[in-house]
Design an enzyme around this catalytic site. Structure first.
Site, PDB file in Angstrom:
ATOM      1  N   LYS A  84       0.857  -1.195   0.000  1.00 51.41           N
ATOM      2  CA  LYS A  84       0.000   0.000   0.000  1.00 51.41           C
ATOM      3  C   LYS A  84       0.892   1.244   0.000  1.00 51.41           C
ATOM      4  O   LYS A  84       1.888   1.297   0.696  1.00 51.41           O
ATOM      5  CB  LYS A  84      -0.908   0.003   1.232  1.00 51.41           C
ATOM      6  CG  LYS A  84      -2.032  -1.006   1.156  1.00 51.41           C
ATOM      7  CD  LYS A  84      -3.017  -0.844   2.283  1.00 51.41           C
ATOM      8  CE  LYS A  84      -4.130  -1.881   2.209  1.00 51.41           C
ATOM      9  NZ  LYS A  84      -5.038  -1.706   1.068  1.00 51.41           N
TER      10      LYS A  84
ATOM     11  N   ARG B  88     -10.392 -11.543   0.228  1.00 49.85           N
ATOM     12  CA  ARG B  88     -11.179 -12.554  -0.474  1.00 49.85           C
ATOM     13  C   ARG B  88     -10.482 -13.915  -0.449  1.00 49.85           C
ATOM     14  O   ARG B  88     -11.131 -14.957  -0.465  1.00 49.85           O
ATOM     15  CB  ARG B  88     -11.452 -12.085  -1.914  1.00 49.85           C
ATOM     16  CG  ARG B  88     -10.218 -11.847  -2.739  1.00 49.85           C
ATOM     17  CD  ARG B  88     -10.462 -10.935  -3.919  1.00 49.85           C
ATOM     18  NE  ARG B  88     -10.714  -9.552  -3.514  1.00 49.85           N
ATOM     19  CZ  ARG B  88     -10.976  -8.558  -4.354  1.00 49.85           C
ATOM     20  NH1 ARG B  88     -11.039  -8.794  -5.659  1.00 49.85           N
ATOM     21  NH2 ARG B  88     -11.174  -7.353  -3.913  1.00 49.85           N
TER      22      ARG B  88
HETATM   23  N1  BES Z   1      -8.524  -3.922   3.406  1.00 51.86           N
HETATM   24  C1  BES Z   1      -8.557  -3.398   2.097  1.00 51.86           C
HETATM   25  C2  BES Z   1      -9.816  -2.598   1.791  1.00 51.86           C
HETATM   26  C3  BES Z   1     -10.024  -1.320   2.551  1.00 51.86           C
HETATM   27  C4  BES Z   1      -9.694  -0.116   1.979  1.00 51.86           C
HETATM   28  C5  BES Z   1     -10.622  -1.313   3.787  1.00 51.86           C
HETATM   29  C6  BES Z   1      -9.929   1.063   2.653  1.00 51.86           C
HETATM   30  C7  BES Z   1     -10.850  -0.150   4.480  1.00 51.86           C
HETATM   31  C8  BES Z   1     -10.519   1.053   3.896  1.00 51.86           C
HETATM   32  C9  BES Z   1      -8.470  -4.531   1.089  1.00 51.86           C
HETATM   33  O1  BES Z   1      -7.729  -5.624   1.484  1.00 51.86           O
HETATM   34  C10 BES Z   1      -7.805  -3.978  -0.129  1.00 51.86           C
HETATM   35  O2  BES Z   1      -6.654  -3.648  -0.057  1.00 51.86           O
HETATM   36  N2  BES Z   1      -8.561  -3.884  -1.227  1.00 51.86           N
HETATM   37  C11 BES Z   1      -8.062  -3.401  -2.457  1.00 51.86           C
HETATM   38  C12 BES Z   1      -8.404  -4.431  -3.502  1.00 51.86           C
HETATM   39  C13 BES Z   1      -7.748  -4.191  -4.806  1.00 51.86           C
HETATM   40  C14 BES Z   1      -6.273  -4.423  -4.706  1.00 51.86           C
HETATM   41  C15 BES Z   1      -8.345  -5.134  -5.812  1.00 51.86           C
HETATM   42  C16 BES Z   1      -8.736  -2.086  -2.787  1.00 51.86           C
HETATM   43  O3  BES Z   1      -9.943  -1.973  -2.573  1.00 51.86           O
HETATM   44  O4  BES Z   1      -8.048  -1.173  -3.200  1.00 51.86           O
HETATM   45 MN    MN Z   2      -5.662  -5.414   1.041  1.00 49.41          MN
END
Ligand code: BES
Ligand code: MN
Ligand code: ZN
Length: 507
Positions: A282, A357
């Site tokens: 991230k 997921r």
């Molecule tokens: N835990 C995150 C989603 C999230 C984002 C929760 C902001 C709370 C606040 C999840 O694991 C994630 O990183 N999702 C990605 C998926 C993408 C890489 C397909 C996203 O939503 O950017």
């Molecule tokens: Mn994630």
């Protein structure tokens, strides 16, 4: 906000505060008037700040000889549009005022105005329901978490609130509302707990502790158990961390013969104790707050607390928590890896940040194969996309089963935890196909990302199994400091799940 909150069934003669309600543009109702012996409340309603707006507070002060030291007049809003749900926010406003005046004994008689306004005619409003919403609101406002404050914390003296009401149904409702808020507050404290403390092992220990305290069966699958059970999502996502992944299974079994024979409801929670994104790291501050990536699991734990202590349904409820830390190291799983699941489905990892997921897939497979569920509901902070789409107002949800949809939506209305259904279609499932394996965990085009998540998960639920997926990434935390909310975790889902199970106990 308070040292403690309790309901007393005894109406004591003298109280610190008497709480009365009134509607916008309406005078004090006849029953409330009778409690306003000196007429100071009625007089206060003539003041310009007595707008009647929902949650607005006006105070009146009886003379020194009165058994009531202070009257809090709470606005209930427009009479025609009043809902029980509004009482949570209204209770929050009352609570803020009570905290400011360091009230102890409080007599809550807002039921008088509400009962007369609505119970008298068309729409039916149960005093127990209003009492519950009021208790929930006060209890939610009362959440304090100072465990991580140190020696610089200024110790404030907080009051011990004791609430009473002349209406025994309203009173019983308040007790129940406070109890449901306590379950929710347990979830909020877990959410607040930092990732160096709330490790995977800590979460498993919390589940064990909960099980001991409220009487649930508990199993923790870890290490070789995961290998044996082929829970490959957890194994892979959790590989890089020194805090090892595990799956927790909790089971509520009702007392009494025959009651356990029905198919159980299965609740699944994403419990990522920290989400760095893994090797698809991230960036740009996207990592801050990812201690709350465990909030799906935390909500399921809180719901199990409520189920065991308040709801006590006459059917089994199983909780499955997929617990891991998505970290980085030379042992981390990588983009391009292929994972084989216990149902035979293979997944090409295209993005290690779409990890939720992958671990939920294990729990969904497990539920379908081993638990014979009546239906499955999963809660997960799954996508940033759902935050973009719905903000913090609605959770995104998916459910292709019309009967389960009715149940989830009824529970949503009852709890005030709003859900908005997003579409599912074969074309979305198509987007998740991999040229290498069966599926990718994320389509790099990033289109419809919350739906991609749901489409991916659907491959791990047996056809026709009623299943709802709720993406809580937008609603598990709030920046609001108003009504019954304070800035921080909301415990979203605890009350919705409790209400869902309650309405569906087969009684
Ligand atoms: N835990 C995150 C989603 C999230 C984002 C929760 C902001 C709370 C606040 C999840 O694991 C994630 O990183 N999702 C990605 C998926 C993408 C890489 C397909 C996203 O939503 O950017
Ligand atoms: Mn994630
Ligand atoms: Zn995540």
């Amino acid at each position: 906000m308070f040292q403690s909150l309790a309901v007393s069934s005894k109406l004591s003669g003298s109280v610190d505060v008497l709480v009365l309600g009134y509607f916008n543009g309406q005078p004090l109702d006849a029953k409330s008037k009778r409690l306003d012996i000196e007429g100071v409340a009625a007089a206060a309603l003539a003041r310009p700040e007595a707008t009647g707006e929902a949650g607005s507070v006006v105070e009146a002060f009886p003379s020194a000889k009165s058994a009531v030291k202070r009257i809090v007049l709470i606005g209930l809003g427009e009479k025609g549009v009043f809902t029980v749900g509004a009482l949570r926010g209204i209770a929050g406003s009352v609570g803020r005022s009570l905290a400011a005046s360091k009230a102890g004994l409080v007599r809550v008689e807002i039921g008088l105005a509400i009962g007369l306004a609505i119970g008298g005619g068309g729409e039916e409003l149960e005093a127990s329901e209003s009492g519950q919403a009021f208790g929930e609101g006060l209890g939610l406002l009362g959440w304090v978490c100072e465990e991580f404050k140190g020696s610089r914390l200024k110790v404030t003296k907080r009051s011990r609130l004791v609430l009473s009401s002349s209406d025994s149904d309203f009173s019983a409702g308040m007790t129940r509302g406070l109890a449901l808020a306590e379950s929710t507050n347990f979830t909020r404290t877990l959410s607040q707990t930092p990732p160096n403390i709330a490790t995977t092992g800590y979460m498993a220990e919390q589940a064990r502790k909960l099980a001991r305290k409220v009487g649930l069966k508990v199993t923790v699958l870890e290490g070789q158990d995961l290998v044996r059970e082929r829970l490959q999502g957890l194994i892979n996502v959790g590989k890089a961390s020194e805090n090892k992944p595990c799956m927790v299974r909790l089971e509520y079994v009702p007392k009494g013969s025959g009651a356990g024979a029905k198919k159980p409801i299965v609740l699944v929670g994403k419990t990522m104790t920290y989400d760095t994104g893994g090797l698809s790291l991230k960036i740009n501050n996207g990592m801050v707050g990812m201690k709350r990536d465990k909030d799906g699991g935390c909500a399921v734990l809180g719901a199990m607390h409520a189920i065991a202590t308040v709801i006590k349904p006459r059917r089994r409820v199983v909780a499955l928590l997929s617990i891991a830390e998505n970290s980085i190291s030379d042992e981390a799983y990588r983009p391009d890896d292929v994972i084989t699941y216990r149902n035979g489905v293979t997944v090409e990892v295209t993005n290690t940040d779409a990890e939720g997921r992958l671990v939920l897939a294990d729990a969904l497979c497990w539920a379908c194969e081993k638990e014979n569920p009546a239906y499955i509901v999963d809660l997960a902070t799954l996508t940033g996309g759902v935050v973009v789409a719905l903000g913090s107002v609605f959770a995104g949800y998916f459910c292709e089963d019309a009967r389960l949809r009715e149940k989830v939506e009824a529970a949503s209305v009852a709890s005030g935890e709003r859900v908005w259904r997003l579409p599912m279609h074969a074309e979305y499932v198509e987007m998740m196909k991999s040229p290498v394996a069966d599926l990718v965990n994320s389509n790099p085009n990033r289109k419809a990302s919350p739906i991609q998540g749901a489409a991916f998960l659907s491959a791990f639920v047996t056809p026709k199994m009623p299943w709802a997926h709720i993406d809580i990434a937008g609603v598990h935390v709030s920046e609001k400091n108003a009504g019954c909310w304070v800035d921080g975790p909301t415990g979203w889902g605890v009350r919705l799940l409790a209400s869902l199970v309650e309405a569906d106990t087969g009684k």
